[in-house]
Design a protein around this motif. Structure first.
Motif, short mmCIF file in Angstrom:
data_model
loop_
_atom_site.label_atom_id
_atom_site.label_comp_id
_atom_site.label_asym_id
_atom_site.label_seq_id
_atom_site.Cartn_x
_atom_site.Cartn_y
_atom_site.Cartn_z
N LEU A 208 0.83 -1.21 0.00
CA LEU A 208 0.00 0.00 0.00
C LEU A 208 0.86 1.26 0.00
CD1 LEU A 208 -2.73 1.36 0.09
CD2 LEU A 208 -2.78 0.99 2.57
N SER A 209 1.93 1.26 0.77
CA SER A 209 2.82 2.41 0.81
C SER A 209 3.44 2.66 -0.56
CB SER A 209 3.93 2.18 1.85
OG SER A 209 4.88 3.22 1.82
N ALA A 210 3.93 1.60 -1.20
CA ALA A 210 4.55 1.75 -2.52
C ALA A 210 3.52 2.15 -3.57
CB ALA A 210 5.24 0.44 -2.91
N ALA A 211 2.36 1.50 -3.55
CA ALA A 211 1.32 1.80 -4.55
C ALA A 211 0.80 3.22 -4.41
CB ALA A 211 0.17 0.80 -4.42
N SER A 212 0.70 3.72 -3.18
CA SER A 212 0.27 5.10 -2.97
C SER A 212 1.34 6.07 -3.46
CB SER A 212 -0.02 5.35 -1.49
OG SER A 212 -1.09 4.56 -1.03
N HIS A 213 2.59 5.73 -3.21
CA HIS A 213 3.69 6.62 -3.59
C HIS A 213 3.80 6.77 -5.11
CE1 HIS A 213 7.59 8.62 -2.83
NE2 HIS A 213 7.94 8.07 -3.98
N ILE A 214 3.72 5.65 -5.82
CA ILE A 214 3.88 5.73 -7.29
C ILE A 214 2.53 5.73 -8.00
CG2 ILE A 214 6.14 4.62 -7.16
CD1 ILE A 214 4.89 2.10 -8.31
N GLN A 215 1.46 5.83 -7.23
CA GLN A 215 0.11 6.06 -7.77
C GLN A 215 -0.35 4.95 -8.73
OE1 GLN A 215 -0.11 10.16 -9.24
NE2 GLN A 215 1.52 10.70 -7.80
N VAL A 216 -0.35 3.73 -8.20
CA VAL A 216 -0.94 2.61 -8.94
C VAL A 216 -2.35 2.43 -8.36
CG1 VAL A 216 -0.71 0.20 -9.65
CG2 VAL A 216 1.34 1.59 -9.23
N VAL A 217 -3.31 3.07 -8.97
CA VAL A 217 -4.65 3.20 -8.39
C VAL A 217 -5.31 1.84 -8.18
CG1 VAL A 217 -6.95 4.17 -8.75
CG2 VAL A 217 -4.93 5.49 -9.40
N ALA A 218 -5.18 0.94 -9.13
CA ALA A 218 -5.83 -0.37 -9.03
C ALA A 218 -5.33 -1.14 -7.82
CB ALA A 218 -5.60 -1.18 -10.31
N VAL A 219 -4.03 -1.02 -7.52
CA VAL A 219 -3.47 -1.75 -6.37
C VAL A 219 -3.89 -1.09 -5.06
CG1 VAL A 219 -1.32 -2.42 -5.23
CG2 VAL A 219 -1.54 -2.67 -7.71
N VAL A 220 -3.94 0.22 -5.02
CA VAL A 220 -4.42 0.91 -3.82
C VAL A 220 -5.85 0.46 -3.50
CG1 VAL A 220 -5.07 3.15 -2.84
CG2 VAL A 220 -2.93 2.92 -4.11
N GLU A 221 -6.68 0.38 -4.52
CA GLU A 221 -8.06 -0.06 -4.32
C GLU A 221 -8.11 -1.52 -3.86
OE1 GLU A 221 -12.26 -0.45 -6.82
OE2 GLU A 221 -10.57 0.66 -7.68
N ALA A 222 -7.25 -2.36 -4.43
CA ALA A 222 -7.20 -3.76 -4.02
C ALA A 222 -6.78 -3.89 -2.56
CB ALA A 222 -6.24 -4.54 -4.92
N CYS A 223 -5.81 -3.08 -2.14
CA CYS A 223 -5.37 -3.09 -0.74
C CYS A 223 -6.51 -2.66 0.19
CB CYS A 223 -4.17 -2.18 -0.56
SG CYS A 223 -2.65 -2.77 -1.32
N SER A 224 -7.24 -1.63 -0.21
CA SER A 224 -8.37 -1.15 0.59
C SER A 224 -9.43 -2.24 0.73
CB SER A 224 -8.97 0.09 -0.06
OG SER A 224 -10.09 0.55 0.67
N ASN A 225 -9.74 -2.92 -0.36
CA ASN A 225 -10.73 -4.00 -0.32
C ASN A 225 -10.25 -5.15 0.55
OD1 ASN A 225 -12.42 -2.57 -2.04
ND2 ASN A 225 -11.66 -3.56 -3.88
N TYR A 226 -8.96 -5.46 0.47
CA TYR A 226 -8.40 -6.54 1.28
C TYR A 226 -8.51 -6.21 2.77
CZ TYR A 226 -4.97 -9.56 3.51
OH TYR A 226 -4.36 -10.46 4.35
#
Length: 231
Positions: free
Chosen positions: A116-134
């Motif tokens: 989540l930290s990495a995905a937020s930093h480099i703005q990979v929106v799909a992964v941020v959303e997947a982390c939130s759902n998880y």
């Protein structure tokens, strides 16, 4: 070379057929991942926690808003072959690169914060959303404080709302857990002010708030009185 006879194109319909290969996306990703594994055509190196990761700019730009802006705008980094990602773990970048080249990502409680930290930093929106759902799927009384803190850290508004609704719906039971006293003052204020249904009468809510105040160790008497007035 002799061409085959000319078709009477002016006299016959073109008979156009639209071909679309269902396996092309997978073939493309597989090919790019093979190039990465063999070290072919790599044109950028990412450095996180002192560890270097080689990749293709076009792959990074295709799935990350951060890298798309970096590589297509007139930024200094667009011409650099090495990019340092400060504040991002090597484990998080490694998993995100695997996702970028395979579309697959295995999330668990051990790696979720790195990802989540990495995905937020480099703005990979799909992964941020997947982390939130998880995290929402893992929510329980033992981890709700940690999850709401993560949601607030990374501005995951939907997850944050879901956690406070969960806390409110289980307020009596939640208030009996050790984690209840880990709530920060701002979190307690929001819990009381979010107006979600609670599972106990208001007089019990008052008792719960007083128990929380008594259980907070790092407050002076004056601070405790001020907190009581705010709450």
């Amino acid at each position: 070379m002799t061409r085959v006879r000319e078709w009477g194109l002016q006299d016959r319909p073109l008979n156009t057929v639209n071909f679309e290969s269902p396996s092309h996306t997978g073939t493309l990703l597989s090919g790019l991942n093979t190039l990465r594994a063999k070290g072919f055509l790599l044109d950028v190196t990412l450095v996180a926690d002192g560890e270097a990761f080689q990749a293709h700019r076009v792959v990074l730009a295709s799935c990350s808003d951060y890298f798309r802006a970096m590589f297509t705008d007139a930024m200094r980094e667009s011409r650099q072959s090495k990019i340092c990602l400060n504040g991002v773990s090597a484990a998080g970048i490694r998993l995100l690169l695997d996702y970028a080249y395979t579309s697959r990502l295995a999330l668990n409680l051990a790696n979720i914060q790195d990802v989540l930290s990495a995905a937020s930093h480099i703005q990979v929106v799909a992964v941020v959303e997947a982390c939130s759902n998880y995290l929402q799927a893992q929510l329980d009384l033992e981890n709700c404080v940690d999850i709401v803190t993560i949601a607030e850290t990374y501005s995951l508004s939907q997850l944050r709302r879901r956690v406070y609704r969960f806390m409110s719906a289980h307020l009596c039971e939640f208030s009996q857990t050790p984690d209840f006293h880990r709530l920060a003052l701002q979190q307690m204020e929001h819990l009381l002010g979010c107006d979600f249904p609670v599972d106990c009468p208001e007089v019990d809510v008052l008792s719960i708030v007083l128990r929380w105040l008594q259980g907070v160790d790092n407050l002076s008497h004056t601070q405790r009185v001020n907190c009581a007035q705010r709450l």
